[in-house]
Enzyme design. Structure first.
Site, PDB file in Angstrom:
ATOM      1  N   TYR A  85     -35.006  19.729 -28.481  1.00 59.04           N
ATOM      2  CA  TYR A  85     -35.014  20.500 -27.711  1.00 59.04           C
ATOM      3  C   TYR A  85     -35.139  19.820 -25.797  1.00 59.04           C
ATOM      4  O   TYR A  85     -34.268  20.368 -25.023  1.00 59.04           O
ATOM      5  CB  TYR A  85     -35.241  21.963 -27.622  1.00 59.04           C
ATOM      6  CG  TYR A  85     -35.273  21.847 -29.467  1.00 59.04           C
ATOM      7  CD1 TYR A  85     -34.475  21.817 -30.256  1.00 59.04           C
ATOM      8  CD2 TYR A  85     -36.323  23.618 -29.295  1.00 59.04           C
ATOM      9  CE1 TYR A  85     -34.741  22.099 -31.442  1.00 59.04           C
ATOM     10  CE2 TYR A  85     -36.057  23.954 -30.666  1.00 59.04           C
ATOM     11  CZ  TYR A  85     -35.510  23.315 -31.592  1.00 59.04           C
ATOM     12  OH  TYR A  85     -35.289  23.790 -32.862  1.00 59.04           O
ATOM     13  N   HIS A  93     -39.172  18.047 -38.535  1.00 58.88           N
ATOM     14  CA  HIS A  93     -37.962  19.524 -37.853  1.00 58.88           C
ATOM     15  C   HIS A  93     -37.104  19.566 -39.268  1.00 58.88           C
ATOM     16  O   HIS A  93     -36.364  19.585 -39.861  1.00 58.88           O
ATOM     17  CB  HIS A  93     -37.290  18.437 -36.798  1.00 58.88           C
ATOM     18  CG  HIS A  93     -35.739  19.256 -36.033  1.00 58.88           C
ATOM     19  ND1 HIS A  93     -36.606  19.316 -34.843  1.00 58.88           N
ATOM     20  CD2 HIS A  93     -35.657  19.950 -36.451  1.00 58.88           C
ATOM     21  CE1 HIS A  93     -35.602  20.058 -34.315  1.00 58.88           C
ATOM     22  NE2 HIS A  93     -34.777  20.862 -35.809  1.00 58.88           N
TER      23      HIS A  93
HETATM   24  P1  NAP Z   1     -29.875  32.920 -32.386  1.00 58.75           P
HETATM   25  O1  NAP Z   1     -30.712  32.779 -31.708  1.00 58.75           O
HETATM   26  O2  NAP Z   1     -29.396  32.807 -33.786  1.00 58.75           O
HETATM   27  O3  NAP Z   1     -28.915  33.166 -31.300  1.00 58.75           O
HETATM   28  C1  NAP Z   1     -28.995  32.689 -29.601  1.00 58.75           C
HETATM   29  C2  NAP Z   1     -28.052  33.383 -29.014  1.00 58.75           C
HETATM   30  O4  NAP Z   1     -28.427  34.984 -28.764  1.00 58.75           O
HETATM   31  C3  NAP Z   1     -27.985  33.302 -27.240  1.00 58.75           C
HETATM   32  O5  NAP Z   1     -26.593  33.113 -27.541  1.00 58.75           O
HETATM   33  C4  NAP Z   1     -28.620  34.306 -26.886  1.00 58.75           C
HETATM   34  O6  NAP Z   1     -27.645  34.635 -25.713  1.00 58.75           O
HETATM   35  C5  NAP Z   1     -28.506  35.676 -27.794  1.00 58.75           C
HETATM   36  N1  NAP Z   1     -29.193  36.398 -27.792  1.00 58.75           N
HETATM   37  C6  NAP Z   1     -30.239  36.238 -27.977  1.00 58.75           C
HETATM   38  N2  NAP Z   1     -30.824  38.043 -28.121  1.00 58.75           N
HETATM   39  C7  NAP Z   1     -29.712  38.567 -27.896  1.00 58.75           C
HETATM   40  C8  NAP Z   1     -29.778  39.767 -27.738  1.00 58.75           C
HETATM   41  N3  NAP Z   1     -31.366  40.775 -27.789  1.00 58.75           N
HETATM   42  N4  NAP Z   1     -28.545  40.833 -27.245  1.00 58.75           N
HETATM   43  C9  NAP Z   1     -27.420  39.721 -27.223  1.00 58.75           C
HETATM   44  N5  NAP Z   1     -27.536  38.394 -27.201  1.00 58.75           N
HETATM   45  C10 NAP Z   1     -29.342  37.445 -27.347  1.00 58.75           C
HETATM   46  O7  NAP Z   1     -30.164  30.652 -32.351  1.00 58.75           O
HETATM   47  P2  NAP Z   1     -30.657  29.897 -31.175  1.00 58.75           P
HETATM   48  O8  NAP Z   1     -31.755  30.295 -30.197  1.00 58.75           O
HETATM   49  O9  NAP Z   1     -30.258  28.568 -31.411  1.00 58.75           O
HETATM   50  O10 NAP Z   1     -31.968  29.575 -32.343  1.00 58.75           O
HETATM   51  C11 NAP Z   1     -32.805  30.898 -32.376  1.00 58.75           C
HETATM   52  C12 NAP Z   1     -34.061  29.389 -32.662  1.00 58.75           C
HETATM   53  O11 NAP Z   1     -34.038  28.722 -34.229  1.00 58.75           O
HETATM   54  C13 NAP Z   1     -33.693  28.366 -31.615  1.00 58.75           C
HETATM   55  O12 NAP Z   1     -34.475  28.780 -30.136  1.00 58.75           O
HETATM   56  C14 NAP Z   1     -35.105  27.514 -32.262  1.00 58.75           C
HETATM   57  O13 NAP Z   1     -36.645  27.288 -31.392  1.00 58.75           O
HETATM   58  C15 NAP Z   1     -35.068  27.191 -33.395  1.00 58.75           C
HETATM   59  N6  NAP Z   1     -34.075  27.135 -34.183  1.00 58.75           N
HETATM   60  C16 NAP Z   1     -34.418  25.487 -35.477  1.00 58.75           C
HETATM   61  C17 NAP Z   1     -33.951  25.235 -35.712  1.00 58.75           C
HETATM   62  C18 NAP Z   1     -34.483  24.141 -36.680  1.00 58.75           C
HETATM   63  O14 NAP Z   1     -33.296  23.215 -37.459  1.00 58.75           O
HETATM   64  N7  NAP Z   1     -35.652  24.455 -36.982  1.00 58.75           N
HETATM   65  C19 NAP Z   1     -32.335  25.239 -35.985  1.00 58.75           C
HETATM   66  C20 NAP Z   1     -31.482  26.020 -34.414  1.00 58.75           C
HETATM   67  C21 NAP Z   1     -32.790  26.507 -34.075  1.00 58.75           C
HETATM   68  P3  NAP Z   1     -28.835  34.760 -24.153  1.00 58.75           P
HETATM   69  O15 NAP Z   1     -29.811  33.837 -23.550  1.00 58.75           O
HETATM   70  O16 NAP Z   1     -27.735  35.530 -23.476  1.00 58.75           O
HETATM   71  O17 NAP Z   1     -29.989  35.837 -24.612  1.00 58.75           O
END
Ligand code: NAP
Length: 468
Positions: free
Chosen positions: A247, A307
């Site tokens: 990241y 990862h």
């Molecule tokens: P997510 O949490 O499913 O979605 C993030 C999106 O949701 C952003 O666009 C955010 O926009 C929006 N959001 C968040 N809270 C909200 C709410 N209360 N109401 C409306 N929209 C909302 O996707 P992600 O961030 O990609 O995944 C979560 C975490 O998992 C990542 O940040 C990362 O740390 C981890 N991850 C790990 C892997 C892996 O391979 N291990 C892969 C992907 C992700 P705003 O910014 O406008 O709030």
């Protein structure tokens, strides 16, 4: 500190294993002998756990050996119940009394409580108490009462049975008199990792560390947004942050943590930071871990994950194990490991992972993989809880989720995150928006009904939103 325990269910695990045997894997296949070996191990663990009133032996060489000694264990028949004990003199005295094992004959009163004499008086600190189902209290200093229902009287709280609703409590204790067992023994890694606690908002990992069950994902947050989001989370009571080498923001996470510690007076021990090393770093894991420690600059790493599976993953994990010994990393885990990958990987390493982080959301629910992992005493954490960027608007507008949200007066995001928590899955929604971050922490003022959980479970489309 509160403590909790759970029951192991190896039969379910074996069922799930066979159901999941077809899950695709990047580079591995499960041999029949591996599967038999793991099933046998699980079966043996269950038998051990169910030996009521016996101290669990310190198992030699087992990956899932006992991790927490001297726990007070409660059982009914051959069923071990999960209990969160109070930290007070009465419970300490009860432990001394129970020793390697004691039986207490309980009598049913009024259809809502089981009462049994312990034959002696324990220290007490009675106060007017209104009970709820599962509460265990001391009455008059010399009787234990376990409630299916509510009552108001002067008691000393001893603990609470967790994970059973009113009906399940009634089924467990029956409608008549019953004998319970109390003993002091060891809590296995499996039991420890299953102690997902919605009240304490934490889960006890098999590493012996507590982890908060909701936090912040930082994927795609640029430096300044990341620092501010981490600070917003910490200022508003969140304590769990997920980052990764990939990241490119470990330094920003570290900066946010250090600033929040200083500005809001939060002790480092309360904060839990997860980072990950990427397969491209597996050829020199020491350099990768040292770099993460340096970039984060918060003393130690609470949890480090691999990862993805990839060449050199076993060696990279073993290197992380050495950093655990050195006290630089506290807990270990894996990300994007499924049934076949885990089945092949686990026998090759020494420290059982405390956590597996995989893609999970209502359109991709991993209904077989989640229990498979949890039954191994490993906590599951979901990435893309809201579907991931590019998919959130569709998921948050889903009619089923919207109507459940309306019924509870909360947002669709909160419903989805609460659904995860009620499945025992830790959530790390990503956000650079302070209102969303606050909203995503506010998951404890409502509870989804069994029917609502079922409705969401029916939304599963097996629709992955990323390739790994
Ligand atoms: P997510 O949490 O499913 O979605 C993030 C999106 O949701 C952003 O666009 C955010 O926009 C929006 N959001 C968040 N809270 C909200 C709410 N209360 N109401 C409306 N929209 C909302 O996707 P992600 O961030 O990609 O995944 C979560 C975490 O998992 C990542 O940040 C990362 O740390 C981890 N991850 C790990 C892997 C892996 O391979 N291990 C892969 C992907 C992700 P705003 O910014 O406008 O709030």
């Amino acid at each position: 500190m509160k403590r909790a325990k759970s029951v192991i269910c190896a039969g379910l695990m074996m069922l799930v294993m066979s159901a999941c045997a077809g899950r695709t894997s990047n580079d591995s296949a499960v041999s029949t002998s591996d599967r038999e070996e793991i099933s046998k191990e699980a079966e043996e663990m269950t038998l051990t756990a169910m030996q009521e009133n016996d101290r669990m032996p310190e198992q030699e060489g087992s990956k899932e050996e006992a991790v927490i000694m001297n726990e007070l264990l409660l059982s009914v028949g051959d069923k071990r119940l999960s209990v969160e004990w109070e930290d007070n003199e009465s419970v300490d005295a009860l432990k001394d009394l129970a020793g390697p094992g004691m039986k207490i004959n309980m009598a049913m009163y009024g259809g809502f409580e089981q009462v049994g004499s312990i034959g002696t008086s324990l220290p007490r600190n009675d106060s007017q108490t209104t009970t709820s189902p599962g509460d265990i209290v001391l009455y008059s200093g010399n009787q234990i009462v376990i409630f299916y229902g509510s009552n108001s009287w002067s008691y000393t709280r001893l603990g609470k049975i967790t994970g059973l609703n009113e009906k399940e409590l009634e089924d467990t204790f029956g409608n008549g008199d019953v004998t319970i067992g109390l003993s002091v023994g060891a809590q296995t890694a499996t039991e420890a990792a299953q102690s997902f606690d919605l009240e304490d908002r934490s889960v006890m990992l098999n590493s012996g560390y507590k982890m908060p069950i909701m936090g912040l994902g930082t994927y795609s947050l640029d430096h300044d947004t990341c620092v501010n989001s981490v600070k917003t989370l910490l200022q508003n009571g969140g304590r769990l942050i997920d980052t990764a080498y990939m990241y490119g923001n470990e330094d920003a996470v570290g900066e946010g943590v250090r600033q929040a510690m200083e500005e809001y007076g939060i002790p480092r021990e309360e904060i839990f930071v997860i980072t990950k090393i990427y397969p491209s770093q597996f050829s020199d894991p020491e350099a990768a871990i040292d770099m993460a420690l340096e970039k984060l600059d918060i003393g130690y790493i609470d949890m480090m994950l691999l990862h993805h599976p990839g060449n050199g993953d076993v060696e990279a994990y073993k290197t992380m194990e050495r950093y655990v010994e050195k006290g630089k990393i506290r807990s270990l885990g894996l990300s994007n490991w499924y049934v076949e990958e885990l089945t092949e990987f686990l026998p090759q390493i020494t420290i059982t992972p405390a956590l597996v982080q995989n893609e999970i959301h209502p359109y991709y629910q991993e209904q077989e993989v989640v229990p498979f992992i949890q039954e191994k005493g490993i906590v599951v954490q979901c990435w893309y809880p809201l579907g991931g960027r590019g998919h959130t608007s569709e998921l948050l507008a889903d009619e089923t989720i919207k109507s459940i949200a309306e019924a509870h007066g909360v947002s669709s995001a909160q419903v989805i995150l609460r659904w995860d928590l009620q499945r025992g899955i830790v959530v790390i929604p990503g956000s650079g928006n302070s209102d969303h971050i606050k909203e995503n922490l506010d998951l404890f003022g409502f509870e989804l009904t069994e029917d609502e959980m079922k409705q969401i479970s029916l939304l599963d489309r097996g629709e992955k939103h990323d390739w790994y």
